[in-house]
Design a protein around this motif. Structure first.
Motif, PDB file in Angstrom:
ATOM      1  N   GLN A 157       2.463  -8.508 -20.877  1.00 30.94           N
ATOM      2  CA  GLN A 157       3.322  -9.577 -20.366  1.00 30.94           C
ATOM      3  C   GLN A 157       2.884 -10.934 -20.904  1.00 30.94           C
ATOM      4  O   GLN A 157       3.724 -11.775 -21.253  1.00 30.94           O
ATOM      5  N   LEU A 158       1.572 -11.150 -21.007  1.00 31.70           N
ATOM      6  CA  LEU A 158       1.072 -12.416 -21.544  1.00 31.70           C
ATOM      7  C   LEU A 158       1.498 -12.594 -22.999  1.00 31.70           C
ATOM      8  O   LEU A 158       1.798 -13.720 -23.430  1.00 31.70           O
ATOM      9  N   ASP A 159       1.528 -11.485 -23.741  1.00 29.19           N
ATOM     10  CA  ASP A 159       2.020 -11.564 -25.122  1.00 29.19           C
ATOM     11  C   ASP A 159       3.476 -12.040 -25.145  1.00 29.19           C
ATOM     12  O   ASP A 159       3.867 -12.863 -25.989  1.00 29.19           O
ATOM     13  N   GLN A 160       4.286 -11.512 -24.224  1.00 28.10           N
ATOM     14  CA  GLN A 160       5.688 -11.925 -24.146  1.00 28.10           C
ATOM     15  C   GLN A 160       5.797 -13.393 -23.730  1.00 28.10           C
ATOM     16  O   GLN A 160       6.637 -14.140 -24.258  1.00 28.10           O
ATOM     17  N   ASP A 161       4.945 -13.818 -22.782  1.00 25.88           N
ATOM     18  CA  ASP A 161       4.964 -15.216 -22.332  1.00 25.88           C
ATOM     19  C   ASP A 161       4.595 -16.160 -23.476  1.00 25.88           C
ATOM     20  O   ASP A 161       5.187 -17.243 -23.624  1.00 25.88           O
ATOM     21  N   LYS A 162       3.625 -15.740 -24.273  1.00 30.03           N
ATOM     22  CA  LYS A 162       3.192 -16.563 -25.413  1.00 30.03           C
ATOM     23  C   LYS A 162       4.336 -16.726 -26.405  1.00 30.03           C
ATOM     24  O   LYS A 162       4.593 -17.837 -26.904  1.00 30.03           O
ATOM     25  N   THR A 163       5.046 -15.628 -26.672  1.00 26.41           N
ATOM     26  CA  THR A 163       6.195 -15.697 -27.585  1.00 26.41           C
ATOM     27  C   THR A 163       7.269 -16.628 -27.033  1.00 26.41           C
ATOM     28  O   THR A 163       7.831 -17.466 -27.751  1.00 26.41           O
TER      29      THR A 163
END
Length: 318
Positions: free
Chosen positions: A298-304
């Motif tokens: 989820q953090l990867d998605q938030d970063k994107t």
């Protein structure tokens, strides 16, 4: 900008040098409605060759009238920040009054004689819904009859956005719902808070997303629990980040509320730094994940999503 901290009654030797145009208001939030009042006062001051002054208060006037919850006692703009905003606007003199029971118990005539006349006001400007004592009597509609021509009274009408009045109350409601995008439209600038970087539990570092933990004043109104796009001003430089306001529910059911920010393209020790956080856009609510791996995904998605926000709004780094 000169700040005079005042208490009722004013000392006998209190003096103001030269005429003033006084803008009255609490100005918590310094939103577009407040700015309209101040702009009108600024225009009048320039036209009359007078000093632009503000009469405001050291705490919520409502404290005198009723019991307030701890949440209600918070502020959109803490006093130091409000003073900086006023100075940046061009205000030359602030009359910062202790709003006490005795102060608010003055009759309108007493308030005018004890304060505004002693401020050498040639004009007084306030919003249409401003009150200066008993809310049933001390209204802007009644103000001219109490002033009796001692100075000019200028009432500024409502400033509306989406057919609703711009107000501090509306901003607080939108912050409590996480709508910082809407709040920023009402402010005409990003909602900003100020805090100090302190040590946290460093779980983010183990996940590959180190965070700066920002400790705020207990009196600072913050957005609702959730994940946000932010910029953080550190030592005069601005950095992109994604902020979490929440309780780290993935790791604990009893964790205290924290503000943690992952700063992108940043790797420096900033413990002890006092930083400004600009809240730009809501991404999602806080989620309790089943595993740390799910959280990382989820953090990867938030970063994107955060980087995409920057691509759409490159001006946020100016």
């Amino acid at each position: 900008m000169k700040i005079s901290r005042l208490h009722y009654p004013l000392p006998d030797d209190f003096e103001v040098g030269g005429p003033t145009v006084v803008a009255m208001g609490f100005f918590d939030g310094f939103h577009k409605g407040h700015q309209a009042v101040l702009q009108r006062a600024k225009t009048e001051a320039e036209k009359r060759g007078a000093k632009l002054a503000v009469l405001t208060y050291d705490h919520h006037p409502a404290i005198v009238y009723r019991k307030m919850s701890p949440h209600e006692q918070r502020y959109l703009t803490l006093n130091d920040y409000k003073m900086r905003l006023l100075a940046d606007f061009g205000v030359k003199q602030v009359f910062l009054v202790n709003y006490s029971y005795n102060f608010q118990s003055q009759t309108p005539e007493d308030f005018i004689n004890n304060f505004l006349k002693r401020f050498k006001a040639v004009a007084v400007v306030a919003g249409f819904d401003h009150t200066y004592g008993n809310k049933n009597i001390a209204t802007m509609a009644n103000f001219p009859k109490f002033v009796k021509g001692a100075f000019d009274v200028i009432t500024v009408p409502s400033v509306n956005l989406d057919d609703k009045k711009v107000s501090s109350t509306r901003i607080r409601i939108e912050l409590d719902s996480g709508d910082v995008d809407g709040v920023n439209k009402l402010l005409g600038r990003p909602f900003q808070t100020r805090g100090v970087i302190v040590h946290g539990e460093e779980r983010g570092r183990l996940l590959g997303y180190p965070t700066a933990n920002v400790e705020h004043s207990e009196y600072q109104w913050l957005p609702a629990i959730g994940i946000y796009v932010v910029t953080v001003e550190i030592a005069g430089k601005k950095y992109l980040g994604m902020a979490s306001i929440g309780k780290n529910v993935t790791f604990s059911d009893v964790h205290p509320m924290t503000v943690e920010i992952n700063l992108m393209d940043f790797d420096s020790n900033i413990y002890g730094e006092v930083v400004n956080v600009n809240w730009l856009s809501y991404l999602r609510n806080e989620i309790k994940f089943q595993t740390p791996a799910d959280l990382i995904d989820q953090l990867d998605q938030d970063k994107t999503a955060t980087r995409e926000y920057l691509q759409r709004h490159p001006e946020i780094m100016d």
